[in-house]
Design a protein around this motif. Structure first.
Motif, mmCIF file in Angstrom:
data_model
loop_
_atom_site.group_PDB
_atom_site.id
_atom_site.type_symbol
_atom_site.label_atom_id
_atom_site.label_comp_id
_atom_site.label_asym_id
_atom_site.label_seq_id
_atom_site.Cartn_x
_atom_site.Cartn_y
_atom_site.Cartn_z
ATOM 1 N N ASP A 26 63.243 25.649 -18.781
ATOM 2 C CA ASP A 26 63.008 26.635 -19.823
ATOM 3 C C ASP A 26 64.152 27.644 -19.913
ATOM 4 O O ASP A 26 64.314 28.319 -20.932
ATOM 5 N N GLN A 27 64.947 27.742 -18.857
ATOM 6 C CA GLN A 27 66.089 28.657 -18.850
ATOM 7 C C GLN A 27 67.425 27.925 -19.001
ATOM 8 O O GLN A 27 68.370 28.468 -19.570
ATOM 9 N N VAL A 28 67.496 26.737 -18.463
ATOM 10 C CA VAL A 28 68.702 25.903 -18.594
ATOM 11 C C VAL A 28 68.262 24.601 -19.250
ATOM 12 O O VAL A 28 67.728 23.710 -18.596
ATOM 13 N N ARG A 29 68.465 24.492 -20.544
ATOM 14 C CA ARG A 29 67.964 23.335 -21.281
ATOM 15 C C ARG A 29 68.950 22.172 -21.154
ATOM 16 O O ARG A 29 70.008 22.154 -21.770
ATOM 17 N N ILE A 30 68.562 21.208 -20.351
ATOM 18 C CA ILE A 30 69.398 20.024 -20.141
ATOM 19 C C ILE A 30 68.982 18.940 -21.120
ATOM 20 O O ILE A 30 67.791 18.664 -21.303
ATOM 21 N N ARG A 31 69.956 18.323 -21.761
ATOM 22 C CA ARG A 31 69.726 17.126 -22.570
ATOM 23 C C ARG A 31 70.420 15.974 -21.840
ATOM 24 O O ARG A 31 71.534 16.151 -21.323
ATOM 25 N N ALA A 32 69.791 14.829 -21.795
ATOM 26 C CA ALA A 32 70.346 13.764 -20.960
ATOM 27 C C ALA A 32 70.040 12.391 -21.516
ATOM 28 O O ALA A 32 69.144 12.218 -22.350
ATOM 29 N N LYS A 33 70.798 11.430 -21.064
ATOM 30 C CA LYS A 33 70.506 10.014 -21.317
ATOM 31 C C LYS A 33 70.942 9.238 -20.097
ATOM 32 O O LYS A 33 72.075 9.381 -19.622
ATOM 33 N N THR A 34 70.047 8.414 -19.605
ATOM 34 C CA THR A 34 70.351 7.572 -18.450
ATOM 35 C C THR A 34 70.765 6.183 -18.923
ATOM 36 O O THR A 34 70.495 5.794 -20.058
ATOM 37 N N GLY A 35 71.402 5.450 -18.035
ATOM 38 C CA GLY A 35 71.810 4.096 -18.380
ATOM 39 C C GLY A 35 72.004 3.244 -17.140
ATOM 40 O O GLY A 35 72.476 3.727 -16.106
ATOM 41 N N SER A 36 71.624 1.985 -17.249
ATOM 42 C CA SER A 36 71.838 1.011 -16.178
ATOM 43 C C SER A 36 72.445 -0.227 -16.818
ATOM 44 O O SER A 36 71.730 -1.079 -17.352
ATOM 45 N N ALA A 37 73.776 -0.297 -16.778
ATOM 46 C CA ALA A 37 74.478 -1.378 -17.475
ATOM 47 C C ALA A 37 74.557 -2.617 -16.605
ATOM 48 O O ALA A 37 74.990 -2.552 -15.456
#
Length: 723
Positions: free
Chosen positions: A621-632
Motif C-alpha cells: 500500500d506504500q510501495v506499489r510494485i507491478r510485476a510479471k514473472t516468467g519461466s522460459a
C-alpha cells in the motif's frame, strides 16, 4: 779565389727560401684550423650543440593520472594507486655487447622474478619474428619497455641504488588502476578494464595528431573505461633529463607538466549495486542447491543478471552479471592463463556481461507487450478468452506451464495468473487470419510489430560498448535462417543416420534435419503461438526487458540507458553533463498503458498473482510494485527464471539461466532489492534506512572540494515511496 767567394751567399739564400716556405705552410695550416674552428663554433655552433645535447638528454614521457570513476554519491568505484615499474631502454641496451646484454637481463630477470627468456620476449616488438601475442611490446619502438609492474619497493630501491649494475634499466613510480570496492561491489562488466595501446592504435593517434596517447599508454577496453576513455586518460607530460653514457640520470633539464584525466560521475549507487550483486549471487547459489522436479536433478543455474533502472530517466542505478571476474587482473598485464579463463566456457565465460550481452527467451515477461499489441488490433478490455489447460495446434497440444485452467478470463487475469493458452489463442488467431500462407514473408503480424515498437530486436544504445541486439524471430528471420543453414542440414538429411558422415549425429538432430531441409523456411502456427508467450527463437537481453518495462512505468518513453552522468575536470568544474537520451516513444494509447499498469499491479497484489506469494507482509500500500514473472523453456536445458518489475521510481529485473520458475527462484531477491531501495523493515517503510539518501537517485552531482575530497550531493528532501 774570386770564383769561390760567392758560394756561401747562394746557400744562405736557399735556406731563407726553405724557411719562408715552411713558415707559409705552417701559417696556412693554422689558418685552416682557425677557420674550421670558427666554422664549427660560430657558424654551425648551434646545430652541433643541439646534436651534442641530444646524445646526453633523453625525453621521458610522464603518464598522466587517469581520472576517477565515482558513483552518484561520489564514492570511488575506480581509483589510482602508486606502483613501481621497471623498464628497459632498448636503445641503450643495443649499444652493449651481447655478453654484457645477457648479464644485465639476467640481473633484471632475477630481481623482478621473471625468466630471462620471458624478459627477452617482452622486449620484442609485436609482429616481428619470435614475438608472442600477449608477451611482446606493442608500443613505440623508441619508448622504454615496461617489463615489471607492482615491483616491491625494496626491489625498486635496490635497482636505483646500484645503477652501475643495471645500465639501460629505468625504475619509476607510476599510477595504476585500483578498485576500492565500496560495500564490496564488483561491477566489473560496467566498469571495464585497461590494456596497453596497440601499434595500429598508436599509428592512428599519430596520424590524427592525438597527443593524449603514447607507446606506453593504457586505453579502455570495455565498460565505461572504454566509452569515456578520451575524458579519463588525460594528457601526458614530458620530462627532459640529462644522462651519462650508461643512461643513468644526471639531472632534470626541462619538464612539461601533463594534465590529469577527468572524473566520470556515474548514476550507479554503490550501496544498491552491492545489494543487487549479493542477491544475484545468493539466488544462483540457492538455485544450485534446489531440486528441479522436471529433470530430477538440481538446477544448473549457470548464469544470471540483474538490472535496476531509474524509471523516469533510464539511468542505470545498478547492474550485475554472473559469473563475473576481478577487474584487477588486468592491472600490470594479464597472464595467458588468466585470459583463457575469462573466455572459457567451462568457467562460464566470465567476460560476457549477461545483462547487456546475454540473450535469452523472455518467457511470460513478454506477455504485457503482446497484450498491448492485441488491444490495439481487434481486442479490448472486455475481451474474454478461455484459459484452458492446453491448446491444440495441428497434432500438437500446447500446454500451460505456470498456470492452471481458469475458464474464460480477461487480459488482466491472464497476466495475473500467467495463462499461456489465453495468449496462444491470440497468436493463432492472427496467424490464421493474416498469415496462414507460409510463403508470404511480408504477412502482417500485429504482435511482431508491437515487439519492434517496444525496442526489441535492436540495441538500447546504452553507454557500455558491445551490447547485443536480441532477436525477433519473425517470418523474415526464419526465412533468412533457413537460407543460411539449409546446406548444412540438407547434407545430413541426404544420408541415412547410419552413414559414416553422420557419425555423432543424434536421432533427434537427424529427424530435425529432414524436416528443416524440406520446410525450415515456413512460419507455421506453432511459431506464432510460441511467439505470443515469448518462447521459440525470440531472445532478449535483461537490459532490453528492463528498458521496455521502464516505458510502461513512465508512460511510453524508451530511453537509451545511461551509466555516465557527468564529466568533472581535475579542478572540480563540470566539463560535460550526460543527460538522458530518448530513443523513441511507444505508440500505445494511454488507456492501454494504464490497463497494463493495473494488470501488473494485480500480479503482485492479488492472491492469485504469480508474484504475490513472495510479497507476503510487504507494504504494497506504500510501495506499489507491478510485476510479471516468467519461466522460459529452452530445449535441452532447464527453464530460465525471470521477474520483471517496477514502481514509480525504479525498474528491477532479474534473470537466472537454468534457474527454475520466475517467482520461485528470483522472487525473494526482487523483494530484497525493493526493501533496500525504500528502506522497508518488516511491514514499515523507513526512508532513513533506504540505500539511497532521500529514497530516489539524486538529481545533483557530488561536491568536489578544493582539497580534492568528494562529498555526497545535497539532499533536499526524503522522498519516501511514491504511490
Amino acid at each position: 779565389m774570386t770564383v769561390g767567394a760567392g758560394r756561401p751567399d747562394v746557400g744562405a739564400e736557399r735556406s731563407r727560401v726553405r724557411l719562408v716556405v715552411v713558415q707559409a705552410l705552417v701559417f696556412s695550416l693554422f689558418a685552416t684550423l682557425l677557420a674550421r674552428l670558427w666554422f664549427l663554433q660560430v657558424l654551425d655552433g648551434e646545430e652541433y650543440r643541439a646534436q651534442a645535447a641530444s646524445q646526453s638528454v633523453r625525453e621521458v614521457v610522464v603518464q598522466p593520472q587517469r581520472g576517477l570513476i565515482v558513483d552518484a554519491q561520489g564514492r570511488p568505484l575506480v581509483a589510482n594507486r602508486p606502483s613501481w615499474v621497471v623498464s628497459v631502454d632498448r636503445t641503450l641496451l643495443g649499444r652493449m655487447g651481447e655478453d654484457e646484454q645477457a648479464v644485465v637481463l639476467r640481473r633484471v630477470a632475477a630481481e623482478v622474478d621473471l625468466r630471462p627468456a620471458r624478459l627477452r620476449r617482452a622486449l620484442l616488438d609485436c609482429g616481428v619474428a619470435g614475438s608472442i601475442a600477449g608477451e611482446c611490446w606493442n608500443g613505440s619502438p623508441y619508448q622504454p619497455v615496461p617489463v615489471a609492474t607492482d615491483v616491491p619497493e625494496q626491489t625498486a630501491l635496490r635497482i636505483l641504488e646500484q645503477p652501475e649494475d643495471f645500465p639501460a634499466v629505468l625504475v619509476e613510480q607510476q599510477t595504476v588502476r585500483a578498485y576500492p570496492e565500496p560495500f564490496g561491489v564488483n561491477a566489473a562488466h560496467l566498469l571495464g578494464y585497461l590494456s596497453p595501446i596497440t601499434e595500429d592504435e598508436l599509428d592512428a593517434a599519430e596520424a590524427a595528431d592525438d597527443r593524449s596517447v603514447n607507446g606506453a599508454s593504457s586505453v579502455g577496453r570495455a565498460g565505461v573505461e572504454k566509452q569515456y576513455d578520451a575524458w579519463l586518460r588525460g594528457m601526458p607530460g614530458y620530462r627532459r633529463v640529462a644522462v651519462d653514457s650508461m643512461g643513468r640520470t644526471l639531472d632534470d633539464a626541462e619538464e612539461v607538466e601533463g594534465v590529469p584525466g577527468s572524473t566520470l560521475v556515474t548514476s550507479i549507487d554503490a550501496k544498491v549495486q552491492s545489494v543487487v550483486e549479493q542477491q544475484l549471487a545468493q539466488t544462483i547459489a540457492t538455485a544450485r542447491a534446489t531440486l528441479d522436479t522436471v529433470t530430477g536433478r538440481r538446477y544448473v543455474a549457470d548464469s544470471g543478471a540483474a538490472v535496476v533502472l531509474e524509471a523516469d530517466t533510464g539511468r542505470v542505478v545498478a547492474m550485475a552479471s554472473q559469473p563475473t571476474y576481478d577487474p584487477g587482473v588486468w592491472v600490470g598485464g594479464i597472464s595467458s592463463r588468466q585470459l583463457a579463463r575469462l573466455y572459457s566456457e567451462a568457467a562460464g565465460t566470465p567476460l560476457l556481461s549477461r545483462a547487456t550481452q546475454g540473450q535469452f527467451a523472455p518467457g511470460s515477461t513478454w506477455k504485457p507487450f503482446m497484450t498491448a499489441g492485441a488491444m490495439q488490433h481487434g481486442y479490448d478490455e472486455d475481451t474474454r478468452l478461455a484459459c484452458s489447460s492446453g491448446f491444440q495446434v495441428g497434432n500438437r497440444v500446447f500446454k500451460n506451464y505456470e498456470s492452471g485452467a481458469y475458464g474464460s478470463i480477461s487480459f488482466a487475469k491472464a497476466l495475473e495468473v500467467s495463462c499461456n493458452t489465453f495468449f496462444y489463442r491470440i497468436g493463432y488467431d492472427y496467424w490464421q487470419r493474416l498469415g496462414s500462407d507460409v510463403d508470404d514473408v511480408a504477412a502482417r503480424d500485429p504482435l511482431v510489430r508491437e515487439a519492434q515498437e517496444w525496442g526489441f530486436g535492436a540495441e538500447t544504445g546504452i553507454d557500455v560498448p558491445g551490447e547485443a541486439a536480441g532477436r525477433i524471430a519473425d517470418r523474415q528471420w526464419k526465412r533468412d535462417y533457413y537460407e543460411s543453414q539449409k546446406d548444412y542440414y540438407c547434407a545430413i538429411a541426404a544420408k541415412p543416420r547410419s552413414h559414416p558422415d553422420n557419425k555423432g549425429v543424434s536421432d533427434f538432430v537427424h529427424r530435425f534435419a529432414e524436416e528443416f531441409c524440406v520446410e525450415g523456411y515456413a512460419y507455421r502456427a506453432g511459431d506464432a503461438v510460441n511467439f505470443a508467450i515469448g518462447q521459440g527463437d525470440t531472445i532478449v537481453t535483461p537490459l532490453q526487458l528492463a528498458r521496455a518495462y521502464g516505458a510502461i512505468a513512465n508512460g511510453g518513453t524508451l530511453y537509451e540507458p545511461r551509466v555516465g552522468k557527468a564529466v568533472v575536470g581535475p579542478d572540480g568544474s563540470v566539463v560535460q553533463r550526460i543527460p538522458p537520451v530518448v530513443q523513441g516513444r511507444v505508440d500505445a494509447p494511454r488507456d492501454v498503458l494504464r490497463y497494463l499498469d493495473a494488470a501488473l499491479t494485480g500480479v503482485a497484489a492479488n492472491p492469485q498473482g504469480t508474484m504475490n506469494w513472495r510479497l507476503g507482509g510487504f507494504p504494497l500500500d506504500q510501495v506499489r510494485i507491478r510485476a510479471k514473472t516468467g519461466s522460459a523453456e529452452v530445449y535441452g536445458k532447464q527453464s530460465t527464471s525471470w521477474v520483471a518489475s517496477y514502481t514509480d521510481d525504479y525498474v528491477v529485473v532479474m534473470m537466472v539461466s537454468q534457474g527454475g520458475t520466475g517467482s520461485g527462484t528470483s522472487g525473494p531477491a526482487i523483494r530484497a532489492i525493493y526493501e533496500a531501495l525504500y528502506g522497508v523493515q518488516g511491514e514499515q517503510v523507513r526512508p532513513a534506512a533506504a540505500a539511497i539518501p532521500g529514497t530516489v537517485p539524486p538529481r545533483r552531482l557530488p561536491r568536489f572540494e578544493l582539497d580534492g575530497s568528494i562529498l555526497p550531493p545535497v539532499v533536499r528532501r526524503a522522498a519516501g515511496a511514491r504511490s
